[in-house]
Design a protein around this motif. Structure first.
Motif, PDB file in Angstrom:
ATOM      1  N   GLY A   8       0.790  -1.230   0.000  1.00  0.00           N
ATOM      2  CA  GLY A   8       0.000   0.000   0.000  1.00  0.00           C
ATOM      3  C   GLY A   8       0.817   1.272   0.000  1.00  0.00           C
ATOM      4  O   GLY A   8       0.282   2.370   0.195  1.00  0.00           O
ATOM      5  N   ALA A   9       2.117   1.160  -0.219  1.00  0.00           N
ATOM      6  CA  ALA A   9       2.981   2.348  -0.223  1.00  0.00           C
ATOM      7  C   ALA A   9       2.801   3.145  -1.510  1.00  0.00           C
ATOM      8  O   ALA A   9       2.453   2.598  -2.560  1.00  0.00           O
ATOM      9  N   ASP A  10       3.041   4.453  -1.422  1.00  0.00           N
ATOM     10  CA  ASP A  10       3.100   5.302  -2.622  1.00  0.00           C
ATOM     11  C   ASP A  10       4.499   5.147  -3.216  1.00  0.00           C
ATOM     12  O   ASP A  10       5.497   5.267  -2.502  1.00  0.00           O
ATOM     13  N   LEU A  11       4.552   4.893  -4.496  1.00  0.00           N
ATOM     14  CA  LEU A  11       5.830   4.630  -5.154  1.00  0.00           C
ATOM     15  C   LEU A  11       6.157   5.753  -6.130  1.00  0.00           C
ATOM     16  O   LEU A  11       5.357   6.095  -7.001  1.00  0.00           O
ATOM     17  N   VAL A  12       7.343   6.333  -5.963  1.00  0.00           N
ATOM     18  CA  VAL A  12       7.808   7.406  -6.850  1.00  0.00           C
ATOM     19  C   VAL A  12       9.076   6.915  -7.547  1.00  0.00           C
ATOM     20  O   VAL A  12      10.047   6.527  -6.882  1.00  0.00           O
ATOM     21  N   GLN A  13       9.071   6.928  -8.864  1.00  0.00           N
ATOM     22  CA  GLN A  13      10.255   6.536  -9.630  1.00  0.00           C
ATOM     23  C   GLN A  13      10.896   7.776 -10.237  1.00  0.00           C
ATOM     24  O   GLN A  13      10.207   8.585 -10.855  1.00  0.00           O
ATOM     25  N   VAL A  14      12.201   7.911 -10.043  1.00  0.00           N
ATOM     26  CA  VAL A  14      12.895   9.105 -10.531  1.00  0.00           C
ATOM     27  C   VAL A  14      13.970   8.725 -11.549  1.00  0.00           C
ATOM     28  O   VAL A  14      14.566   7.650 -11.458  1.00  0.00           O
ATOM     29  N   PRO A  15      14.227   9.604 -12.523  1.00  0.00           N
ATOM     30  CA  PRO A  15      15.331   9.348 -13.457  1.00  0.00           C
ATOM     31  C   PRO A  15      16.655   9.382 -12.678  1.00  0.00           C
ATOM     32  O   PRO A  15      16.782  10.096 -11.684  1.00  0.00           O
ATOM     33  N   GLY A  16      17.615   8.610 -13.157  1.00  0.00           N
ATOM     34  CA  GLY A  16      18.913   8.619 -12.496  1.00  0.00           C
ATOM     35  C   GLY A  16      19.114   7.413 -11.601  1.00  0.00           C
ATOM     36  O   GLY A  16      18.457   6.384 -11.751  1.00  0.00           O
ATOM     37  N   ASP A  17      20.023   7.576 -10.628  1.00  0.00           N
ATOM     38  CA  ASP A  17      20.411   6.455  -9.769  1.00  0.00           C
ATOM     39  C   ASP A  17      19.910   6.648  -8.345  1.00  0.00           C
ATOM     40  O   ASP A  17      19.060   7.510  -8.080  1.00  0.00           O
ATOM     41  N   TYR A  18      20.457   5.849  -7.430  1.00  0.00           N
ATOM     42  CA  TYR A  18      20.050   5.926  -6.026  1.00  0.00           C
ATOM     43  C   TYR A  18      20.265   7.323  -5.451  1.00  0.00           C
ATOM     44  O   TYR A  18      19.448   7.806  -4.657  1.00  0.00           O
ATOM     45  N   SER A  19      21.330   7.992  -5.845  1.00  0.00           N
ATOM     46  CA  SER A  19      21.609   9.338  -5.333  1.00  0.00           C
ATOM     47  C   SER A  19      20.489  10.310  -5.693  1.00  0.00           C
ATOM     48  O   SER A  19      20.136  11.189  -4.904  1.00  0.00           O
ATOM     49  N   ALA A  20      19.916  10.143  -6.890  1.00  0.00           N
ATOM     50  CA  ALA A  20      18.797  10.995  -7.305  1.00  0.00           C
ATOM     51  C   ALA A  20      17.564  10.717  -6.446  1.00  0.00           C
ATOM     52  O   ALA A  20      16.832  11.637  -6.064  1.00  0.00           O
ATOM     53  N   ALA A  21      17.346   9.443  -6.120  1.00  0.00           N
ATOM     54  CA  ALA A  21      16.224   9.072  -5.249  1.00  0.00           C
ATOM     55  C   ALA A  21      16.428   9.652  -3.850  1.00  0.00           C
ATOM     56  O   ALA A  21      15.490  10.169  -3.220  1.00  0.00           O
ATOM     57  N   LEU A  22      17.649   9.580  -3.370  1.00  0.00           N
ATOM     58  CA  LEU A  22      17.974  10.112  -2.046  1.00  0.00           C
ATOM     59  C   LEU A  22      17.730  11.620  -1.990  1.00  0.00           C
ATOM     60  O   LEU A  22      17.119  12.139  -1.044  1.00  0.00           O
ATOM     61  N   PHE A  66      37.190   9.304  -2.520  1.00  0.00           N
ATOM     62  CA  PHE A  66      36.637   8.449  -3.556  1.00  0.00           C
ATOM     63  C   PHE A  66      35.935   9.316  -4.586  1.00  0.00           C
ATOM     64  O   PHE A  66      35.548  10.445  -4.318  1.00  0.00           O
ATOM     65  N   VAL A  67      35.787   8.767  -5.766  1.00  0.00           N
ATOM     66  CA  VAL A  67      35.106   9.473  -6.849  1.00  0.00           C
ATOM     67  C   VAL A  67      33.708   8.865  -7.002  1.00  0.00           C
ATOM     68  O   VAL A  67      33.578   7.687  -7.342  1.00  0.00           O
ATOM     69  N   PRO A  68      32.647   9.646  -6.721  1.00  0.00           N
ATOM     70  CA  PRO A  68      31.283   9.111  -6.902  1.00  0.00           C
ATOM     71  C   PRO A  68      31.065   8.665  -8.345  1.00  0.00           C
ATOM     72  O   PRO A  68      31.583   9.270  -9.279  1.00  0.00           O
ATOM     73  N   GLN A  69      30.317   7.588  -8.502  1.00  0.00           N
ATOM     74  CA  GLN A  69      30.021   7.064  -9.831  1.00  0.00           C
ATOM     75  C   GLN A  69      28.556   7.322 -10.143  1.00  0.00           C
ATOM     76  O   GLN A  69      27.671   6.872  -9.421  1.00  0.00           O
ATOM     77  N   LYS A  70      28.312   8.073 -11.200  1.00  0.00           N
ATOM     78  CA  LYS A  70      26.949   8.479 -11.542  1.00  0.00           C
ATOM     79  C   LYS A  70      26.274   7.442 -12.444  1.00  0.00           C
ATOM     80  O   LYS A  70      26.878   6.935 -13.386  1.00  0.00           O
ATOM     81  N   ASN A  71      25.014   7.151 -12.115  1.00  0.00           N
ATOM     82  CA  ASN A  71      24.182   6.236 -12.905  1.00  0.00           C
ATOM     83  C   ASN A  71      24.861   4.894 -13.201  1.00  0.00           C
ATOM     84  O   ASN A  71      24.975   4.475 -14.354  1.00  0.00           O
ATOM     85  N   PRO A  72      25.336   4.207 -12.148  1.00  0.00           N
ATOM     86  CA  PRO A  72      25.963   2.897 -12.375  1.00  0.00           C
ATOM     87  C   PRO A  72      24.929   1.889 -12.886  1.00  0.00           C
ATOM     88  O   PRO A  72      23.769   1.907 -12.481  1.00  0.00           O
ATOM     89  N   ILE A  73      25.351   1.024 -13.773  1.00  0.00           N
ATOM     90  CA  ILE A  73      24.462  -0.006 -14.321  1.00  0.00           C
ATOM     91  C   ILE A  73      25.049  -1.370 -13.994  1.00  0.00           C
ATOM     92  O   ILE A  73      26.142  -1.730 -14.464  1.00  0.00           O
ATOM     93  N   THR A  74      24.331  -2.115 -13.162  1.00  0.00           N
ATOM     94  CA  THR A  74      24.769  -3.453 -12.766  1.00  0.00           C
ATOM     95  C   THR A  74      23.554  -4.324 -12.464  1.00  0.00           C
ATOM     96  O   THR A  74      22.510  -3.810 -12.044  1.00  0.00           O
ATOM     97  N   ILE A  75      23.702  -5.626 -12.671  1.00  0.00           N
ATOM     98  CA  ILE A  75      22.616  -6.548 -12.342  1.00  0.00           C
ATOM     99  C   ILE A  75      22.404  -6.627 -10.829  1.00  0.00           C
ATOM    100  O   ILE A  75      21.335  -7.003 -10.369  1.00  0.00           O
ATOM    101  N   ALA A  76      23.428  -6.240 -10.056  1.00  0.00           N
ATOM    102  CA  ALA A  76      23.325  -6.255  -8.592  1.00  0.00           C
ATOM    103  C   ALA A  76      22.728  -4.937  -8.111  1.00  0.00           C
ATOM    104  O   ALA A  76      23.400  -4.090  -7.506  1.00  0.00           O
ATOM    105  N   GLY A  77      21.441  -4.741  -8.401  1.00  0.00           N
ATOM    106  CA  GLY A  77      20.790  -3.467  -8.086  1.00  0.00           C
ATOM    107  C   GLY A  77      20.811  -3.103  -6.622  1.00  0.00           C
ATOM    108  O   GLY A  77      20.841  -1.925  -6.269  1.00  0.00           O
ATOM    109  N   ALA A  78      20.798  -4.103  -5.733  1.00  0.00           N
ATOM    110  CA  ALA A  78      20.768  -3.832  -4.292  1.00  0.00           C
ATOM    111  C   ALA A  78      22.024  -3.106  -3.811  1.00  0.00           C
ATOM    112  O   ALA A  78      21.999  -2.457  -2.764  1.00  0.00           O
ATOM    113  N   ILE A  79      23.123  -3.234  -4.564  1.00  0.00           N
ATOM    114  CA  ILE A  79      24.366  -2.566  -4.150  1.00  0.00           C
ATOM    115  C   ILE A  79      24.813  -1.530  -5.187  1.00  0.00           C
ATOM    116  O   ILE A  79      25.979  -1.147  -5.224  1.00  0.00           O
TER     117      ILE A  79
END
Length: 339
Positions: free
Chosen positions: A137-151, A250-263
């Motif tokens: 029952g949660a409201d779900l918002v999907q944003v362009p970009g990666d986890y940092s954009a969601a944060l 460290f150098v942040p990595q923008k929009n990483p693409i990996t099958i391991a989405g949880a990390i």
């Protein structure tokens, strides 16, 4: 870290007969968690108590099956603490940025507490995880970009609506995840393992494990710290690169693409703490390729009968291909049906 006087008090409890007889669970270690004083406000689904299963292929490896938690991932331990605080403080709405598992967990615990939940995820989050989030029952918002954009979106929401509680990879969650270390140690007869292989996204879990083992050492429940072995996907490995270069920068990595989405966290929240914890325990950080994770997911299922998401496959890739001295725990943090 919990204060020294509080640790001493908890240590006495750990030696009591009633504690020894109590089955292993997340809330067995409640005295070491920052939970609200009113127990009736605690929101729990009997999380924790996950099994420690010996490997059939590697003699010194044991798998901690964190996907046995109520929503299928280790995130429930932190959600139990966060949502208990929300309920105790009369919070009516919470928001959380997630790559999937934490969103599902917060949504489930929020539903149980009667709290409105909004989850912000990057576009491209696996459909199974989105289905699970919406089913609570949660409201779900999907944003362009990666986890940092969601944060970033969750921070903006809280600024405009200060009555909304921000949940996610913050101190309450880190403390909640400590119970993994307590369970492992008790399951091993109150002996710390020699190594723990941990998937790294935001670095919260590494930090949580380190805190827990430090507490146990202070309470003289264990005599040594295990080596913390971190694993990242090669396509999203800011900590591994910093480790390799022996730097805290460290150098942040923008929009990483990996099958391991949880990390897939290119700009980890606990990056400095995670690096420090791994260095202090004389651990290491590895990265694994997409091909290695695919092979390891199959290997884990075919050789061990265990079905994990790709964050666990990353752990398996290291567990089966690297040699570690002594008892080694491989953390399988999310179920394979989630991806």
């Amino acid at each position: 870290m919990i204060s020294i006087p509080h640790l001493r008090k908890a240590s006495r409890l750990f030696h009591s007969n009633s504690f020894k007889k109590e089955p292993i669970s997340h809330l067995k270690y409640a005295s070491l968690l920052p939970l609200p004083p009113q127990k009736k406000k605690w929101v729990s689904m009997q999380e924790g108590g996950t099994r420690l299963v010996p490997s059939l292929a590697k003699e010194n490896v044991l798998y901690k099956l964190e996907f046995e938690n109520p929503t299928g991932s280790f995130k429930d331990r932190g959600s139990q603490v966060e949502i208990s605080h929300a309920k105790a403080n009369g919070v009516k709405d919470v928001v959380c940025a997630s790559t999937g598992n934490m969103g599902a967990s917060i949504s489930a615990y929020g539903a149980r507490a009667g709290i409105n939940v909004t989850i912000v995820v990057p576009k491209g989050t696996p459909q199974n995880k989105l289905k699970q989030i919406k089913s609570y029952g949660a409201d779900l918002v999907q944003v362009p970009g990666d986890y940092s954009a969601a944060l970033k979106r969750t921070w903006e929401m809280v600024v405009h609506h200060p009555e909304v509680m921000l949940t996610g990879d913050y101190p309450l969650r880190a403390h909640g995840q400590k119970t993994i270390a307590y369970e492992i140690t008790e399951q091993l007869g109150w002996k710390a393992p020699d190594n723990i292989i941990v998937p790294i996204g935001n670095g919260t879990l590494v930090y949580a494990l380190y805190m827990a083992f430090q507490e146990m050492k202070e309470m003289q429940l264990i005599s040594k710290m295990p080596h913390l072995i971190g694993v990242q996907a090669e396509n999203c490995n800011p900590l591994q690169l910093a480790w390799k270069q022996n730097t805290t920068h460290f150098v942040p990595q923008k929009n990483p693409i990996t099958i391991a989405g949880a990390i897939a966290c290119g700009n980890p929240v606990y990056v400095q703490q995670a690096l420090e914890c791994i260095r202090e325990t004389k651990g290491q950080i590895f990265s694994v390729t997409e091909k290695q994770m695919r092979a390891a997911k199959l290997s884990l299922a075919e050789k061990e009968g265990l079905y994990s998401e790709y964050s666990g496959a990353a752990v398996q890739a290291i567990a089966e291909n690297k040699r570690f001295s002594g008892k080694t725990i491989a953390l399988l943090c999310g179920h394979g049906l989630k991806e």
